[in-house]
Scaffold this active site. Structure first.
Site, PDB file in Angstrom:
ATOM      1  N   GLU A 156       2.857 -25.824  20.711  1.00 22.88           N
ATOM      2  CA  GLU A 156       1.813 -24.871  20.354  1.00 22.88           C
ATOM      3  C   GLU A 156       2.324 -23.686  19.537  1.00 22.88           C
ATOM      4  O   GLU A 156       1.535 -22.920  18.980  1.00 22.88           O
ATOM      5  CB  GLU A 156       1.122 -24.364  21.630  1.00 22.88           C
ATOM      6  CG  GLU A 156       0.254 -25.442  22.293  1.00 22.88           C
ATOM      7  CD  GLU A 156      -0.328 -25.005  23.624  1.00 22.88           C
ATOM      8  OE1 GLU A 156       0.215 -24.053  24.219  1.00 22.88           O
ATOM      9  OE2 GLU A 156      -1.307 -25.615  24.061  1.00 22.88           O
TER      10      GLU A 156
ATOM     11  N   GLU B 211      14.355 -39.037  35.636  1.00 25.95           N
ATOM     12  CA  GLU B 211      14.816 -37.679  35.926  1.00 25.95           C
ATOM     13  C   GLU B 211      16.096 -37.660  36.753  1.00 25.95           C
ATOM     14  O   GLU B 211      16.696 -36.613  36.937  1.00 25.95           O
ATOM     15  CB  GLU B 211      13.735 -36.896  36.672  1.00 25.95           C
ATOM     16  CG  GLU B 211      13.512 -37.348  38.104  1.00 25.95           C
ATOM     17  CD  GLU B 211      12.427 -36.546  38.803  1.00 25.95           C
ATOM     18  OE1 GLU B 211      12.685 -36.071  39.911  1.00 25.95           O
ATOM     19  OE2 GLU B 211      11.326 -36.396  38.238  1.00 25.95           O
TER      20      GLU B 211
END
Length: 308
Positions: A87, A118
């Site tokens: 963004e 992960e």
């Protein structure tokens, strides 16, 4: 780092007494409970205000000297980091390399669950090496429970390369130790749905990242007052926003603002400086460059020199 086989004691994994009968609640009771629990996010942000301010300070300094900001995470935490990074270019017209999100599993993990990825510290360290992270950079590791091996591996590798390191987690320091320069603990308590950290933990993480990235861009001079003067004019909505900013901050009509915006190459900050100083595009751009792109400072310098 905590033993991953023994995570039940973590705050993010505990049972919330307010939602023990979650499966028996009415729809309205569900909404009210979530609303009540989400109030904890505001308290958590308030309690971490000093650390968040520190991060804004060191990050804006680093980026002004050629550094970069990296968010590192897995699952929801990784996706939130990638979202915040993505963004920045449209909102502040930044180079996509300036703020980057690193997620375990890469781009595919953005739309498909890849939580098994992960568990590798080595993969986290490799991600840091691949991006040639160095002493100019800032690395923020995001892990709700604070134990994600991918994030720990990345933070350790970043530290070894001289980068400044920050951790965002939702567990108290006595439960998980994390070796970083700034350790932010966003304590929102047990989730409504036990262990589902995409809820309060995810919300408070998004809030913290919003504060950090926006605060950094303000400090870098990409905002004038509360206007996003470095907005990237790439569609009709953003073109309209750019025109409204020019109209609001000057005495120009919408048509005049449109002509000015085009003369500036659709760069709002440059358009404002051109209007207020009477300088042409190249002169205004040079003035901005001299003052690291800070419109207010550039304008003050021009006014001072004009009054001599």
């Amino acid at each position: 780092m905590e033993n991953l086989e023994e995570r039940g004691h973590l705050l993010t994994e505990q049972i919330n007494p307010n939602s023990r009968n979650l499966d028996q609640m009415t729809c309205l009771e569900l909404v009210d409970l979530f609303n009540q629990e989400d109030a904890q996010t505001l308290k958590a942000i308030a309690q971490a205000r000093l650390e968040l301010a520190q991060v804004i300070d060191i990050t804006s300094n680093a980026l002004s000297k050629g550094g970069r900001l990296f968010y590192v995470g897995a699952g929801t935490s990784g996706r939130l980091g990638v979202l915040d990074a993505a963004e920045c270019p449209p909102t502040f017209c930044t180079n996509p390399d300036l703020v980057q999100g690193i997620i375990a599993g890469g781009a595919a993990a953005l739309v498909r669950s890849s939580e098994d990825l992960e568990d590798s510290q080595e993969d986290g360290a490799s991600a840091i090496a691949q991006r040639h992270i160095n002493e100019k950079d800032i690395v923020i590791g995001i892990s709700a429970g604070g134990t994600t091996p991918f994030v720990h591996g990345a933070l350790e590798a970043a530290k070894q390369r001289g980068a400044s390191t920050v951790s965002l987690s939702c567990v108290p320091v006595e439960q998980v130790q994390i070796r970083v320069d700034i350790d932010i603990r966003l304590l929102t308590g047990p989730e409504v749905l036990a262990g589902s950290t995409r809820l309060k933990a995810g919300t408070v993480t998004k809030m913290a990242l919003n504060i950090i990235s926006t605060g950094v861009m303000v400090r870098l001079g990409k905002v004038y007052g509360n206007r996003m003067i470095d907005v990237s004019v790439t569609n009709r909505k953003l073109h309209d926003r750019a025109l409204r900013i020019l109209e609001d901050l000057t005495d120009l009509s919408r048509e005049e603002a449109g002509f000015l915006l085009e003369r500036s190459g659709r760069r709002v900050k440059l358009a404002l400086l051109m209007h207020w100083t009477g300088l042409e595009g190249q002169e205004s751009q040079a003035l901005l460059h001299t003052h690291q792109g800070n419109l207010r400072v550039a304008l003050q310098a021009h006014n001072q020199s004009s009054n001599l």
